[in-house]
Design a protein around this motif. Structure first.
Motif, PDB file in Angstrom:
ATOM      1  N   PRO A  14      53.466  34.727  30.025  1.00 18.09           N
ATOM      2  CA  PRO A  14      52.218  35.487  30.131  1.00 18.09           C
ATOM      3  C   PRO A  14      51.959  35.943  31.566  1.00 18.09           C
ATOM      4  O   PRO A  14      52.438  35.320  32.516  1.00 18.09           O
ATOM      5  N   MET A  15      51.197  37.007  31.663  1.00 14.39           N
ATOM      6  CA  MET A  15      50.793  37.520  32.975  1.00 14.39           C
ATOM      7  C   MET A  15      49.543  36.747  33.424  1.00 14.39           C
ATOM      8  O   MET A  15      49.140  35.787  32.781  1.00 14.39           O
ATOM      9  N   HIS A  16      48.900  37.212  34.487  1.00 14.53           N
ATOM     10  CA  HIS A  16      47.783  36.494  35.093  1.00 14.53           C
ATOM     11  C   HIS A  16      46.499  36.531  34.272  1.00 14.53           C
ATOM     12  O   HIS A  16      45.597  35.723  34.502  1.00 14.53           O
ATOM     13  N   ASN A  17      46.376  37.457  33.340  1.00 17.62           N
ATOM     14  CA  ASN A  17      45.203  37.472  32.462  1.00 17.62           C
ATOM     15  C   ASN A  17      45.579  38.115  31.126  1.00 17.62           C
ATOM     16  O   ASN A  17      46.638  38.758  31.018  1.00 17.62           O
ATOM     17  N   PRO A  18      44.759  37.939  30.104  1.00 16.63           N
ATOM     18  CA  PRO A  18      45.097  38.466  28.776  1.00 16.63           C
ATOM     19  C   PRO A  18      45.294  39.981  28.743  1.00 16.63           C
ATOM     20  O   PRO A  18      46.152  40.475  28.017  1.00 16.63           O
ATOM     21  N   GLU A  19      44.519  40.724  29.528  1.00 14.62           N
ATOM     22  CA  GLU A  19      44.656  42.190  29.551  1.00 14.62           C
ATOM     23  C   GLU A  19      46.041  42.600  30.043  1.00 14.62           C
ATOM     24  O   GLU A  19      46.705  43.441  29.439  1.00 14.62           O
ATOM     25  N   PHE A  20      46.493  41.989  31.121  1.00 10.11           N
ATOM     26  CA  PHE A  20      47.813  42.330  31.650  1.00 10.11           C
ATOM     27  C   PHE A  20      48.929  41.799  30.760  1.00 10.11           C
ATOM     28  O   PHE A  20      49.988  42.410  30.662  1.00 10.11           O
ATOM     29  N   MET A  36      47.029  30.719  33.682  1.00 13.92           N
ATOM     30  CA  MET A  36      48.225  31.275  33.075  1.00 13.92           C
ATOM     31  C   MET A  36      48.964  30.231  32.252  1.00 13.92           C
ATOM     32  O   MET A  36      49.586  30.573  31.266  1.00 13.92           O
ATOM     33  N   SER A  37      48.895  28.967  32.648  1.00 16.99           N
ATOM     34  CA  SER A  37      49.697  27.964  31.974  1.00 16.99           C
ATOM     35  C   SER A  37      49.258  27.732  30.527  1.00 16.99           C
ATOM     36  O   SER A  37      50.027  27.252  29.720  1.00 16.99           O
ATOM     37  N   GLU A  38      47.993  28.040  30.184  1.00 19.98           N
ATOM     38  CA  GLU A  38      47.501  27.824  28.827  1.00 19.98           C
ATOM     39  C   GLU A  38      47.901  28.956  27.887  1.00 19.98           C
ATOM     40  O   GLU A  38      47.894  28.769  26.676  1.00 19.98           O
ATOM     41  N   ALA A  39      48.202  30.112  28.400  1.00 17.31           N
ATOM     42  CA  ALA A  39      48.557  31.251  27.554  1.00 17.31           C
ATOM     43  C   ALA A  39      49.930  31.027  26.939  1.00 17.31           C
ATOM     44  O   ALA A  39      50.802  30.384  27.517  1.00 17.31           O
ATOM     45  N   LYS A  40      50.092  31.567  25.743  1.00 19.57           N
ATOM     46  CA  LYS A  40      51.361  31.407  25.038  1.00 19.57           C
ATOM     47  C   LYS A  40      52.358  32.467  25.476  1.00 19.57           C
ATOM     48  O   LYS A  40      51.991  33.573  25.855  1.00 19.57           O
ATOM     49  N   LYS A  41      53.623  32.102  25.382  1.00 14.67           N
ATOM     50  CA  LYS A  41      54.688  33.057  25.666  1.00 14.67           C
ATOM     51  C   LYS A  41      54.789  34.025  24.501  1.00 14.67           C
ATOM     52  O   LYS A  41      54.432  33.697  23.368  1.00 14.67           O
TER      53      LYS A  41
END
Length: 167
Positions: free
Chosen positions: A131-137, A1-6
Motif C-alpha cells: 500500500p501507498m501512504h494513504n488510501p487515496e494514493f 501504512m502497515s495496517e493497509a492490505k497489500k
C-alpha cells in the motif's frame, strides 16, 4: 501504512516465462509497457540482479494527459528509482521503489512482487503491491497498475484476468 492490505493483481498470458521476465528486467522490455495509459517511461539504468538499480522517468505523453497534468499544475514527468531487492530468475522478483516525488509526503519505500507460474503455453503472472501512504494514493496505484497491465493484455491476449484482491 502497515495496517493497509497489500493488493494482488493476476493475469494469465499466452506467452513464455522468458518473454514476461524480459519485460521486467530489460530496458527495451520495461519501456515497452511500463506506465499507465497516457504515460511512457524512459529507462536510464536497469541492472536486474540482486541489489541492482532501476532508474527511469515516468513521462506523460498523451495529449489529453498532458493537458490534465498542466491544468492541475503537476509536472509532466518525474524521476523514479528503486532496486531489485529479490530475484529468482524466471520465477520471482521484488522491486523496491523509493517514493520521493509526492509534495508534502516524507519519502518512503514501496514494494511490488512479481511471480511467474508457467502452465502449458501460458504463464500466470501475480503482482503484489504494497500500500501507498494513504488510501487515496493506494487506489491511484491500483488504477495505474491495472491500466499499464492493459498494455500486456493487448499484446499477449490475457486468457484469464483475475480482479485485484486484498492480501
Amino acid at each position: 501504512m502497515s495496517e493497509a492490505k497489500k493488493l494482488v493483481l493476476e493475469r494469465t498470458y499466452r506467452a513464455s516465462v522468458q518473454e514476461l521476465w524480459e519485460l521486467w528486467t530489460t530496458k527495451e522490455g520495461f519501456e515497452s509497457w511500463w506506465g499507465p495509459e497516457g504515460f511512457r517511461v524512459e529507462v536510464h539504468e536497469i541492472d536486474a540482479r540482486l541489489g541492482g538499480t532501476l532508474r527511469y522517468d515516468m513521462i506523460a505523453h498523451a495529449p489529453e494527459v498532458i493537458q490534465e497534468m498542466k491544468k492541475q499544475g503537476e509536472p509532466l514527468s518525474h524521476a523514479t528509482r528503486g532496486t531489485f531487492s529479490e530475484l529468482e530468475v524466471h520465477q520471482r522478483l521484488t522491486l523496491t521503489h523509493v517514493i520521493d516525488f509526492i509534495p508534502g509526503v516524507k519519502p518512503y519505500e514501496s514494494t511490488m512482487v512479481m511471480e511467474l507460474f508457467p502452465s502449458g503455453n501460458s504463464v500466470r503472472m501475480v503482482v503484489t503491491l504494497s500500500p501507498m501512504h494513504n488510501p487515496e494514493f493506494t487506489q491511484m496505484q491500483l488504477e495505474g497498475f491495472t491500466s499499464q497491465l492493459t498494455k500486456l493484455d493487448k499484446r499477449f491476449g490475457a486468457g484469464v484476468s483475475a480482479p485485484a484482491r486484498d492480501r
